[in-house]
Each structure stands twice: as C-alpha cells, then as structure tokens.
Design an enzyme around this catalytic site. Structure first.
Site, PDB file in Angstrom:
ATOM      1  N   LYS A 183       3.510  26.637  29.696  1.00 39.36           N
ATOM      2  CA  LYS A 183       3.670  26.731  31.098  1.00 39.36           C
ATOM      3  C   LYS A 183       4.115  28.098  31.619  1.00 39.36           C
ATOM      4  CE  LYS A 183       0.967  22.688  32.155  1.00 39.36           C
ATOM      5  NZ  LYS A 183       1.362  21.273  32.959  1.00 39.36           N
ATOM      6  N   ARG A 188       2.073  16.179  26.182  1.00 41.78           N
ATOM      7  CA  ARG A 188       0.627  16.783  26.270  1.00 41.78           C
ATOM      8  C   ARG A 188       1.060  18.125  25.709  1.00 41.78           C
ATOM      9  NH1 ARG A 188      -2.761  19.933  29.586  1.00 41.78           N
ATOM     10  NH2 ARG A 188      -4.962  19.304  29.462  1.00 41.78           N
TER      11      ARG A 188
END
Ligand code: HH2
Length: 294
Positions: free
Chosen positions: A230, A264
C-alpha cells in the site's frame, strides 16, 4: 486468544475457519477488467484461476476474489459486469482448491451469486452500509462477513481524511456495525473486523492503527489487515508498488505481533515466512514471561 469463525453456507454447511496459534494468510486474486475483447476476458479469468491455484500452493489459507477495484479514485463497476467477471472465477477456483473463498464485493447480488458458486466469506469494504440487501444475504446464508472501516467512498476517501482519534473512532464504528449486523440476524461468530488500512486514512492514521491494533481485540472477532504494497509503505521507503515487498513484510510482522487474525496479501509465500517467524518469536515471549512469573 483463540478465535472461531463458523461459516455456514448451502455449499459448506459445516465449514469452520479456525484461528488457533497463528494468523491465516489470505491471498489476493484480482479479476481485472479487460477492455479489448471477450477472448481477452476469458484469458483474464483463466489467469485469475491459475493465480489462485498458485497462491494456494504457496500456502494461502484463504483466497479473496475481487472484480471491482477499491483503489482511491477507482470507477465503480456495474452489477452485470462485476457478476460477469467474478462468478466464473469463483466457480472455477472453488472446484480447483479446498481453501475457503472470500468474495470482495459490496453488492448483495454478487455476494449471493459467489456464495452459490462456492464462496463462504464476503469481504464488504462498505461494512454493510452500501447495499441494503447485503445484511439479509449474510444473515440468511450464515456466510462470514468482513466489516471494514472506510471514511468516505473509494472515489472520495483520500481527498481529506481527518480524525481526532483514529483508533477510538474506528472502535466506535466497529461497535455500531456489529450492533447493526446482530440486529439483522447475523451472529457474532460470522464477523471479521478490519480497520481498513489506506481507506480514507493519511499515512499517520495507518501507522497509528497498526501500532495500536491490539486495541480492537476486545471485540472478540478476528481482525483482518490489508497492508500489502500500500501507498503509505511506498511513501516511507520511496518505492513504487512492485518494490514494496520488504516494506510490506515489516508491516505484516507488526500486525501479526499485535493480534491480526487474517493477513490479506499479494505475496503469499514470502509473507507466510514473515508470519511464521513472527509468531514463533512472539510465542517465546509469552512462554518466557509465564516462566518468569511461575
Ligand atoms: N484492501 C484492498 C482491497 N480490499 N479489503 C479489506 N477487507 N481490507 C483491505 O485492506 C483491502 C480490501 C486494496 O488492495 P488491492 O487488492 O491491492 O487493490 P484493489 O482493490 O484495487 O484490487
């Protein structure tokens, strides 16, 4: 803490996802759009299925299949298109692997079709605030539901995220969403909570949430954390998305140490190693502290 999530669907009536001594690795399978042709679309689905199988071979405990991007600024995908992209992949993956499948969607019709095709968990980034029919699907099928926090929508969320107390506000949000789900017939054991790293948050908010993740363990629900590649990690190390594996590893280790139940991730093999080492060392800390107090 031992966590149990019983996920009951018509396909898998006694499926039990157990959270015992280590977190579970959830591999990300994105069914990305193909604007060229139907032939291309078929290849896209085939590639997604092959990728899913590869992630399981790498050690994924769960798969999260998604056909609508939730990246900041991403355009919404209409229902027919999302069904067309996601369902053939869920069907094929459910036949090919035995690990539980999650469908990453906020549309009730897509969730229902995916559950019919073999998924057992719904990853709803709107936390049941999007499609009013979603809660009924979860209550009726007994599927698992990920309640993720997001400030705003994917179109607006990174414009001006603001919190006075990000951890406290998200705890209140979880309380509200759990109450809503329970009031509509969802059982607590169906619920997974996710603070939504990168969803309407500045880098400082993401770092604070990871640092204080254990604050959310008192809800008694598994915590899902998605840090993989991210932007807040890219900003810290000044690296593009393809070069964020080491940065992801550090964040995964911190999340594991602070009680994450599901990670995840895109890079399952590498992050599973990170998780295993972190768990082994954390367990030693607990054991030696117990020995000292004995
Ligand atoms: N992150 C992404 C997508 N879905 N779901 C949950 N519950 N938690 C997350 O942190 C999360 C999520 C974004 O990751 P990615 O799959 O890389 O992007 P995209 O949504 O564009 O496919």
């Amino acid at each position: 803490m031992v966590l149990d999530l019983r996920v009951l669907t018509r396909q898998a009536k006694d499926r039990l996802i157990e959270f015992s001594d280590r977190p579970l690795m959830m591999g990300v399978v994105n069914v990305t759009p193909d604007s060229f042709s139907d032939g291309g679309r078929y290849l896209e689905a085939e590639a997604a299925v092959a990728h899913a199988i590869q992630l399981v071979e790498e050690g994924a405990d769960l798969l999260d299949i998604g056909a609508e991007s939730t990246r900041p600024g991403a355009d919404p995908v209409d229902e027919a298109e999302e069904l067309r992209r996601a369902i053939p992949v869920v069907t094929a993956v459910a036949r090919a692997v035995t690990v539980p499948i999650s469908i990453d969607t906020s549309k009730a019709s897509v969730a229902q079709a995916a559950l019919d095709a073999g998924a057992v968990l719904v990853n709803d980034v709107t936390a049941l605030r999007g499609d009013p029919a979603m809660v009924e699907v979860i209550a009726r099928t007994g599927a698992g539901i990920v309640l993720m926090h997001m400030q705003g929508t994917p179109q607006t969320m990174q414009q001006a995220p603001s919190y006075e107390d990000v951890v406290g506000e998200i705890a209140v949000f979880f309380e509200d969403r759990i109450r809503f789900a329970l009031a509509h017939g969802v059982a607590r054991r169906q619920i997974v909570l996710d603070p939504g790293i990168g969803f309407g948050k500045l880098p400082i908010h993401n770092r604070t949430l990871l640092a204080r993740l254990h604050r959310f363990s008192y809800f008694g629900c598994p915590l899902l954390i998605g840090v993989s590649r991210k932007a807040f990690l890219g900003q810290l190390v000044d690296r593009p998305v393809q070069e964020r594996q080491w940065a992801t590893a550090a964040a995964v280790a911190m999340a594991v140490e602070r009680g994450a139940g599901i990670l995840r991730v895109h890079d399952v093999r590498a992050m599973k190693d990170v998780m295993q080492v972190t768990v082994a060392i954390s367990q030693e800390t607990t054991v030696s502290m117990k020995a000292q107090h004995a």
